[in-house]
Design a protein around this motif. Structure first.
Motif, PDB file in Angstrom:
ATOM      1  N   MET A 276       3.453   4.463  23.197  1.00  0.00           N
ATOM      2  CA  MET A 276       2.266   3.808  22.655  1.00  0.00           C
ATOM      3  C   MET A 276       2.493   3.506  21.174  1.00  0.00           C
ATOM      4  O   MET A 276       2.918   4.368  20.413  1.00  0.00           O
ATOM      5  CB  MET A 276       1.064   4.730  22.831  1.00  0.00           C
ATOM      6  N   THR A 277       2.213   2.299  20.790  1.00  0.00           N
ATOM      7  CA  THR A 277       2.365   1.944  19.385  1.00  0.00           C
ATOM      8  C   THR A 277       1.007   2.015  18.704  1.00  0.00           C
ATOM      9  O   THR A 277      -0.034   1.799  19.310  1.00  0.00           O
ATOM     10  CB  THR A 277       2.945   0.523  19.213  1.00  0.00           C
ATOM     11  N   THR A 278       1.051   2.352  17.422  1.00  0.00           N
ATOM     12  CA  THR A 278      -0.163   2.405  16.604  1.00  0.00           C
ATOM     13  C   THR A 278      -0.093   1.264  15.604  1.00  0.00           C
ATOM     14  O   THR A 278       0.977   0.674  15.401  1.00  0.00           O
ATOM     15  CB  THR A 278      -0.249   3.752  15.852  1.00  0.00           C
ATOM     16  N   PRO A 279      -1.218   0.960  14.953  1.00  0.00           N
ATOM     17  CA  PRO A 279      -1.184  -0.118  13.951  1.00  0.00           C
ATOM     18  C   PRO A 279      -0.164   0.129  12.844  1.00  0.00           C
ATOM     19  O   PRO A 279       0.253  -0.785  12.167  1.00  0.00           O
ATOM     20  CB  PRO A 279      -2.609  -0.136  13.398  1.00  0.00           C
ATOM     21  N   ASP A 280       0.249   1.391  12.670  1.00  0.00           N
ATOM     22  CA  ASP A 280       1.225   1.710  11.622  1.00  0.00           C
ATOM     23  C   ASP A 280       2.431   2.440  12.216  1.00  0.00           C
ATOM     24  O   ASP A 280       2.937   3.389  11.643  1.00  0.00           O
ATOM     25  CB  ASP A 280       0.565   2.561  10.539  1.00  0.00           C
ATOM     26  N   SER A 281       2.891   1.995  13.365  1.00  0.00           N
ATOM     27  CA  SER A 281       3.991   2.692  14.021  1.00  0.00           C
ATOM     28  C   SER A 281       5.288   2.643  13.216  1.00  0.00           C
ATOM     29  O   SER A 281       6.156   3.481  13.387  1.00  0.00           O
ATOM     30  CB  SER A 281       4.221   2.144  15.434  1.00  0.00           C
ATOM     31  N   ASP A 282       5.419   1.686  12.315  1.00  0.00           N
ATOM     32  CA  ASP A 282       6.629   1.619  11.492  1.00  0.00           C
ATOM     33  C   ASP A 282       6.505   2.425  10.195  1.00  0.00           C
ATOM     34  O   ASP A 282       7.439   2.472   9.407  1.00  0.00           O
ATOM     35  CB  ASP A 282       6.991   0.164  11.176  1.00  0.00           C
ATOM     36  N   GLY A 283       5.354   3.066   9.958  1.00  0.00           N
ATOM     37  CA  GLY A 283       5.184   3.914   8.776  1.00  0.00           C
ATOM     38  C   GLY A 283       5.004   3.151   7.485  1.00  0.00           C
ATOM     39  O   GLY A 283       5.187   3.691   6.399  1.00  0.00           O
ATOM     40  N   LEU A 284       4.611   1.897   7.550  1.00  0.00           N
ATOM     41  CA  LEU A 284       4.468   1.069   6.356  1.00  0.00           C
ATOM     42  C   LEU A 284       3.285   1.498   5.478  1.00  0.00           C
ATOM     43  O   LEU A 284       3.393   1.484   4.249  1.00  0.00           O
ATOM     44  CB  LEU A 284       4.314  -0.401   6.762  1.00  0.00           C
ATOM     45  N   LEU A 285       2.176   1.887   6.081  1.00  0.00           N
ATOM     46  CA  LEU A 285       0.991   2.241   5.283  1.00  0.00           C
ATOM     47  C   LEU A 285       1.247   3.376   4.290  1.00  0.00           C
ATOM     48  O   LEU A 285       0.879   3.252   3.107  1.00  0.00           O
ATOM     49  CB  LEU A 285      -0.191   2.583   6.195  1.00  0.00           C
ATOM     50  N   PRO A 286       1.847   4.488   4.721  1.00  0.00           N
ATOM     51  CA  PRO A 286       2.110   5.547   3.725  1.00  0.00           C
ATOM     52  C   PRO A 286       2.988   5.055   2.572  1.00  0.00           C
ATOM     53  O   PRO A 286       2.740   5.395   1.413  1.00  0.00           O
ATOM     54  CB  PRO A 286       2.816   6.635   4.533  1.00  0.00           C
ATOM     55  N   GLU A 287       3.971   4.246   2.889  1.00  0.00           N
ATOM     56  CA  GLU A 287       4.845   3.715   1.843  1.00  0.00           C
ATOM     57  C   GLU A 287       4.067   2.804   0.892  1.00  0.00           C
ATOM     58  O   GLU A 287       4.240   2.844  -0.323  1.00  0.00           O
ATOM     59  CB  GLU A 287       6.028   2.958   2.455  1.00  0.00           C
ATOM     60  N   GLN A 288       3.177   1.984   1.444  1.00  0.00           N
ATOM     61  CA  GLN A 288       2.354   1.106   0.602  1.00  0.00           C
ATOM     62  C   GLN A 288       1.444   1.932  -0.309  1.00  0.00           C
ATOM     63  O   GLN A 288       1.278   1.602  -1.493  1.00  0.00           O
ATOM     64  CB  GLN A 288       1.512   0.170   1.465  1.00  0.00           C
ATOM     65  N   LEU A 289       0.860   2.998   0.219  1.00  0.00           N
ATOM     66  CA  LEU A 289      -0.005   3.858  -0.596  1.00  0.00           C
ATOM     67  C   LEU A 289       0.789   4.508  -1.730  1.00  0.00           C
ATOM     68  O   LEU A 289       0.321   4.564  -2.872  1.00  0.00           O
ATOM     69  CB  LEU A 289      -0.670   4.933   0.259  1.00  0.00           C
ATOM     70  N   LEU A 290       1.975   4.983  -1.423  1.00  0.00           N
ATOM     71  CA  LEU A 290       2.810   5.601  -2.455  1.00  0.00           C
ATOM     72  C   LEU A 290       3.216   4.586  -3.518  1.00  0.00           C
ATOM     73  O   LEU A 290       3.191   4.883  -4.711  1.00  0.00           O
ATOM     74  CB  LEU A 290       4.050   6.238  -1.825  1.00  0.00           C
ATOM     75  N   ARG A 291       3.564   3.381  -3.095  1.00  0.00           N
ATOM     76  CA  ARG A 291       3.938   2.331  -4.051  1.00  0.00           C
ATOM     77  C   ARG A 291       2.751   1.962  -4.943  1.00  0.00           C
ATOM     78  O   ARG A 291       2.906   1.750  -6.152  1.00  0.00           O
ATOM     79  CB  ARG A 291       4.472   1.106  -3.316  1.00  0.00           C
ATOM     80  N   LEU A 292       1.561   1.883  -4.353  1.00  0.00           N
ATOM     81  CA  LEU A 292       0.368   1.571  -5.140  1.00  0.00           C
ATOM     82  C   LEU A 292       0.087   2.676  -6.153  1.00  0.00           C
ATOM     83  O   LEU A 292      -0.210   2.400  -7.316  1.00  0.00           O
ATOM     84  CB  LEU A 292      -0.844   1.378  -4.219  1.00  0.00           C
ATOM     85  N   THR A 293       0.202   3.917  -5.737  1.00  0.00           N
ATOM     86  CA  THR A 293      -0.020   5.044  -6.646  1.00  0.00           C
ATOM     87  C   THR A 293       0.961   4.997  -7.807  1.00  0.00           C
ATOM     88  O   THR A 293       0.579   5.168  -8.969  1.00  0.00           O
ATOM     89  CB  THR A 293       0.127   6.376  -5.879  1.00  0.00           C
ATOM     90  N   ARG A 294       2.220   4.750  -7.507  1.00  0.00           N
ATOM     91  CA  ARG A 294       3.224   4.657  -8.578  1.00  0.00           C
ATOM     92  C   ARG A 294       2.908   3.497  -9.520  1.00  0.00           C
ATOM     93  O   ARG A 294       3.067   3.613 -10.741  1.00  0.00           O
ATOM     94  CB  ARG A 294       4.627   4.524  -7.984  1.00  0.00           C
ATOM     95  N   ARG A 295       2.452   2.386  -8.965  1.00  0.00           N
ATOM     96  CA  ARG A 295       2.108   1.234  -9.805  1.00  0.00           C
ATOM     97  C   ARG A 295       0.944   1.567 -10.735  1.00  0.00           C
ATOM     98  O   ARG A 295       0.975   1.233 -11.931  1.00  0.00           O
ATOM     99  CB  ARG A 295       1.766   0.025  -8.936  1.00  0.00           C
TER     100      ARG A 295
END
Length: 151
Positions: free
Chosen positions: A1-20
């Motif tokens: 079963m795939t989820t909307p974030d099955s590739d793990g992109l959301l956590p990476e985007q959140l971390l990138r935003l925090t660093r920015r």
């Protein structure tokens, strides 16, 4: 079963935003010449939430750092006149940390820096997108969807 974030992109985007956000805040702190590091900024903001001057151990617990880290931060802030060590009136062996007038002034400026950094991040969003983002962030911060929250 795939989820909307099955590739793990959301956590990476959140971390990138925090660093920015941190990079923008750091840049603005340097531009304004406040002489406060991001870690010292966090300590000043934490101090402002206490009704009475806290002990360094209280600050370490609230900041979730070792007491030695707080000592180093307080040393720097005290040298710049933003905080001072004061004896506890009930036990003179206990030292408490309080904001000075310069510390309160720096805190106001830090608030402006944080707002400015947030505004820089949010500039590309429309009002409607900001509203949606605000709701999503509330859900993430509170840990429950809007309908489960007490308003």
């Amino acid at each position: 079963m795939t989820t909307p974030d099955s590739d793990g992109l959301l956590p990476e985007q959140l971390l990138r935003l925090t660093r920015r956000v941190h990079r923008i805040q750091k840049r603005q702190l340097e531009q304004r010449g406040l002489g406060v590091t991001p870690a010292q900024s966090r300590l000043l903001r934490t101090l402002a939430h206490y009704d009475a001057p806290p002990r360094m151990a209280d600050l370490a617990e609230r900041l979730e750092v070792v007491p030695r880290a707080v000592t180093t931060l307080v040393d720097g802030l005290e040298a710049s006149g933003k905080v001072r060590r004061v004896p506890d009136p009930a036990n003179r062996r206990v030292i408490r940390i309080e904001l000075t007038d310069d510390g309160l002034k720096a805190l106001r400026e830090l608030h402006d820096v944080r707002r400015s950094a947030a505004e820089e991040i949010l500039t590309p969003l429309t009002d409607q997108q900001r509203e949606v983002l605000g709701g999503l962030l509330d859900t993430l911060v509170d840990g429950m969807p809007p309908q489960g929250r007490d308003c």
